[in-house]
Design an enzyme around this catalytic site. Structure first.
Site, PDB file in Angstrom:
ATOM      1  N   ASP A  12     -53.215  71.492 -71.225  1.00 11.09           N
ATOM      2  CA  ASP A  12     -54.490  72.131 -70.701  1.00 11.09           C
ATOM      3  C   ASP A  12     -53.603  72.766 -69.804  1.00 11.09           C
ATOM      4  O   ASP A  12     -52.800  72.446 -68.980  1.00 11.09           O
ATOM      5  CB  ASP A  12     -55.859  71.680 -70.361  1.00 11.09           C
ATOM      6  CG  ASP A  12     -56.901  72.198 -69.736  1.00 11.09           C
ATOM      7  OD1 ASP A  12     -56.993  73.674 -70.186  1.00 11.09           O
ATOM      8  OD2 ASP A  12     -57.628  72.552 -68.468  1.00 11.09           O
ATOM      9  N   SER A  13     -53.974  74.107 -69.918  1.00 10.30           N
ATOM     10  CA  SER A  13     -54.338  74.920 -68.269  1.00 10.30           C
ATOM     11  C   SER A  13     -53.656  74.670 -67.031  1.00 10.30           C
ATOM     12  O   SER A  13     -53.512  74.256 -66.123  1.00 10.30           O
ATOM     13  CB  SER A  13     -54.198  75.972 -68.688  1.00 10.30           C
ATOM     14  OG  SER A  13     -56.050  76.407 -68.243  1.00 10.30           O
ATOM     15  N   CYS A  75     -57.235  72.715 -74.959  1.00 10.00           N
ATOM     16  CA  CYS A  75     -57.621  74.330 -74.238  1.00 10.00           C
ATOM     17  C   CYS A  75     -57.816  74.908 -74.903  1.00 10.00           C
ATOM     18  O   CYS A  75     -57.401  75.742 -76.069  1.00 10.00           O
ATOM     19  CB  CYS A  75     -55.996  74.876 -73.268  1.00 10.00           C
ATOM     20  SG  CYS A  75     -55.874  76.588 -72.912  1.00 10.00           S
ATOM     21  N   GLU A 153     -62.003  73.462 -61.320  1.00  7.44           N
ATOM     22  CA  GLU A 153     -60.707  73.482 -61.239  1.00  7.44           C
ATOM     23  C   GLU A 153     -60.355  73.091 -59.863  1.00  7.44           C
ATOM     24  O   GLU A 153     -59.775  72.226 -58.664  1.00  7.44           O
ATOM     25  CB  GLU A 153     -59.396  74.812 -61.467  1.00  7.44           C
ATOM     26  CG  GLU A 153     -58.007  74.714 -61.753  1.00  7.44           C
ATOM     27  CD  GLU A 153     -57.300  73.366 -62.476  1.00  7.44           C
ATOM     28  OE1 GLU A 153     -56.394  73.095 -62.256  1.00  7.44           O
ATOM     29  OE2 GLU A 153     -58.486  73.672 -63.546  1.00  7.44           O
ATOM     30  N   CYS A 185     -64.059  76.636 -73.487  1.00  4.31           N
ATOM     31  CA  CYS A 185     -62.900  76.601 -72.537  1.00  4.31           C
ATOM     32  C   CYS A 185     -63.394  74.555 -71.859  1.00  4.31           C
ATOM     33  O   CYS A 185     -64.499  74.194 -71.578  1.00  4.31           O
ATOM     34  CB  CYS A 185     -63.184  77.359 -71.247  1.00  4.31           C
ATOM     35  SG  CYS A 185     -62.107  77.296 -69.793  1.00  4.31           S
ATOM     36  N   HIS A 187     -63.061  73.083 -68.993  1.00  5.75           N
ATOM     37  CA  HIS A 187     -62.771  73.552 -68.065  1.00  5.75           C
ATOM     38  C   HIS A 187     -64.758  73.186 -67.779  1.00  5.75           C
ATOM     39  O   HIS A 187     -65.449  72.354 -67.487  1.00  5.75           O
ATOM     40  CB  HIS A 187     -63.187  74.603 -67.307  1.00  5.75           C
ATOM     41  CG  HIS A 187     -61.338  74.297 -66.575  1.00  5.75           C
ATOM     42  ND1 HIS A 187     -60.301  74.939 -67.663  1.00  5.75           N
ATOM     43  CD2 HIS A 187     -60.889  73.747 -65.859  1.00  5.75           C
ATOM     44  CE1 HIS A 187     -59.181  74.194 -66.859  1.00  5.75           C
ATOM     45  NE2 HIS A 187     -59.184  73.726 -66.088  1.00  5.75           N
TER      46      HIS A 187
END
Length: 269
Positions: A12-13, A75, A153, A185, A187
């Site tokens: 993932d980012s 992601c 994040e 997403c 997240h």
């Protein structure tokens, strides 16, 4: 009965991929996992397709060196930009989260659904295109919610700032009477509480992780590649600040992890 104890690679980012690992652990506790959170290059959502492809490929090659048997791109941004490329370039199966997310949304008789994602995912139109293929009659309202990625994040879930940001980003759905919202997403599942507060409990939230892991399990089962490890490991790597990844893992991986370390992935060319 063959077994394959090699780990599953996940990328993932940043921290979002932990939402997919959480589901993987529930559904396939015997599987070991190697995760790369590319926090050194966070966020992906505002990068070009070419940049994202290069980053994803570099991670794919690193995971191959770790001898993974499968790669999950946890992601949506990287899935939209680089799934095809990684499937062509890597000698192992690569699964993304977008097609499974769309499948999950079309398993119910929804007529109007929303999609939120990063700028890149929404610009790419990946969900809209995939949903149109699966169910052309579905009305889809897509909206970028890029600022929410940073809230997760940086560990701000559960705060009033998080709620304010969610309220602002999801305003576009006011009076649109959507029946479901795809959390496009990885997240975003960590903001479910805030999203429910904003949209009300009638709107179903669709987390692509569940269908993604179901598909991964099906694939490994059909290839006799499930693991029978009694002791499986989760190794987490960050290309950025390990502290953020540790904090996220402690908060969101209920059964803990084996190790968490910083890695440098060489810039190529």
């Amino acid at each position: 009965k063959r077994m394959d104890k090699r780990p599953i690679g996940v990328m993932d980012s940043g921290l979002g991929g932990l939402s997919v690992i959480r589901v993987l652990r529930e559904q396939m506790p015997q599987e070991s996992v190697i995760f790369v959170g590319d926090q050194g290059h966070f966020p992906y959502g505002t990068k070009t397709k070419e940049q994202i492809q290069q980053l994803a490929l570099r991670i794919g090659k690193f995971l191959l060196e770790q001898d993974v048997k499968m790669m999950i791109i946890a992601c949506n941004t990287a899935t939209a930009a680089a799934l095809q490329l990684l499937q062509n370039e890597l000698p192992i199966p690569v699964i993304g989260v977008i097609e499974p997310g769309a499948v999950a949304a079309t398993q119910h008789h929804y007529k109007r659904i929303g999609v939120i994602g990063t700028e890149s995912t929404i610009k790419n139109g990946a969900y809209a295109k995939t949903l149109a293929k699966l169910n052309p009659t579905l009305s889809v309202i897509s909206s970028s919610a890029q600022p929410l990625v940073s809230i997760v994040e940086h560990g701000q879930t559960g705060t009033s700032e998080a709620q304010k940001a969610v309220d602002t980003e999801l305003e576009v759905f006011d009076n649109k009477s959507i029946e479901a919202l795809i959390l496009g997403c990885t997240h975003f599942p960590f903001l479910q509480k805030e999203i429910h507060n904003k949209l009300g409990s009638n709107v179903q939230l669709i987390d692509p992780a569940f269908e993604t892991i179901r598909q991964a399990k099906e694939l490994l089962t059909s290839e006799n590649q499930l693991s029978d490890n009694l002791t499986s490991s989760i190794n987490l790597y960050s290309t950025g600040d390990v502290k953020d990844l540790v904090a996220g893992a402690q908060k969101w991986l209920p059964n803990g992890y084996s190790k968490c370390a910083h890695i440098e992935l060489n810039e190529e060319g």
